[in-house]
Design an enzyme around this catalytic site. Sequence first.
Site: not given
Ligand code: GDP
Ligand code: IMO
Ligand code: MG
Length: 420
Positions: A13, A15-16, A40-41, A221, A328, A409
């Site tokens: 998570d 911010g990929k 969840g991207h 991940q 962030k 940012v």
């Molecule tokens: P990913 O799984 O690595 O793609 O990241 P996620 O989407 O799960 O989580 C990143 C969260 O941070 C999302 O809700 C984005 O919209 C948000 N986000 C990404 N970059 C920034 C940033 O620079 N600042 C803030 N405030 N939010 C951000």
């Molecule tokens: P993105 O790509 C954050 C965590 C789960 C759990 C562990 C194992 O959005 O960054 P799983 O369902 O893979 O067997 O769970 O890994 N986990 C993540 N945490 N971001 C993710 O993906 C994750 N995918 C799995 O919460 O701790």
């Molecule tokens: Mg994510």
Amino acid sequence: MKVDVLLGLQWGDEGKGKVVDVLTPRYDVVARFQGGPNAGHTLEFEGKKYVLRSIPSGIFQHGQVNIIGNGVVLDPVLFKDEAVALEASGIDIKKVLKISKKAHLIMPTHRLLDAANEQRKGDAKIGTTGKGIGPTYTDKISRNGLRIGDIFCNFESKYAAAKAKHIDTLNAFGVAVDLEEKEKAWMDAIEYIKTFDIIDSEFYVNKMLDEGKSVLCEGAQGTMLDVDFGSYPFVTSSNTICAGACSGLGIAPNRIGEVFGIFKAYCTRVGSGPFPTELFDETGKTIRAIGHEYGAVTGRERRCGWIDLVALRYAIMLNGVTQLIMMKSDVLDSFETIKACVAYRINGEETRDFPFSIDEDIEPVYVELPGWQTDMTRIKAESDFPKNFKDYIAFLENELKVPITILSVGPDREQTIVRN
Ligand code: GDP
Ligand code: IMO
Ligand code: MG
């Protein structure tokens, strides 16, 4: 041509999705190499927000080919939901997305096994996303898996054999299995997948490279969730590190070019497992509230803490990171002081190296830095950075020995600063 890889350096998570979307115009191909709908991207642009799970984050730009590689595990039903929603928003997904024949299929029984495994672990549960990831990769490694390419030949019997094994295990767990409805939706989704371009993606990617095309690999991940190097057993079931891009797409290691390592200016973790810099106080709650730190897939609260440079250095080493991307930092805009963990104190001894286990009592050794107390979300250029922010970047670059070349940012595509 070389392949660049973008991957998470923390517990996911980071911010990929956002940054892959921003970088996509530089590339011809964007490819996912591991993980599945546990990811969840999130992408935000033009006032809209999208969450991708299995489909690469290059899908919203124009003209790039997007690939789901052999290292990915695909849930047909979730894939169909995601693809249909994208089609509805005007994306000609069948034209731009290709799927590897060798990607493994998540079956309805894999999800039941995931839940049963977690229940059996009780308090020691991993806190998985419940998407069947572990059981699907288990079947892959134990040579019982079903692959996308299997759907074209004797599929019913292959499916029945795999299912029978799962049902035996579920019965042994005492889980009642009623699959009728789930199976129907799953088989319908298999028919839907057949309408996509299903390819030998290893040949495709290498041919593209031979023709001078450029490829961006999108990790899911994060490094601290890697099955070999993460906080085992509280990890996911795939190799999330750079080497995973080689095995998950069929790319030779000498074709890897830039490795973009992405991290938040603080740290989060969702699910169970150790987290040395976790904050249980008001500061942790404030970071969660300002950063909207709730899972994009499960909605679960993300645990929050200060940035951990011990873990980051380890992640940089494992991945051969050539450029860092910091996300962030705006979440810390209002903080008077910001802490960074530079070492761990274990049994009274300080170490800067990541230990075998972070389960034991680890006391983070912090450095305190003055906050910049400026609204960074509107800043467009490095020349406008406040002094304390510049100092924070310089501090991190000195600790991590890799340049930070991109700064985010805010969640929107536009809230991204590329440094020259
Ligand atoms: P990913 O799984 O690595 O793609 O990241 P996620 O989407 O799960 O989580 C990143 C969260 O941070 C999302 O809700 C984005 O919209 C948000 N986000 C990404 N970059 C920034 C940033 O620079 N600042 C803030 N405030 N939010 C951000
Ligand atoms: P993105 O790509 C954050 C965590 C789960 C759990 C562990 C194992 O959005 O960054 P799983 O369902 O893979 O067997 O769970 O890994 N986990 C993540 N945490 N971001 C993710 O993906 C994750 N995918 C799995 O919460 O701790
Ligand atoms: Mg994510």
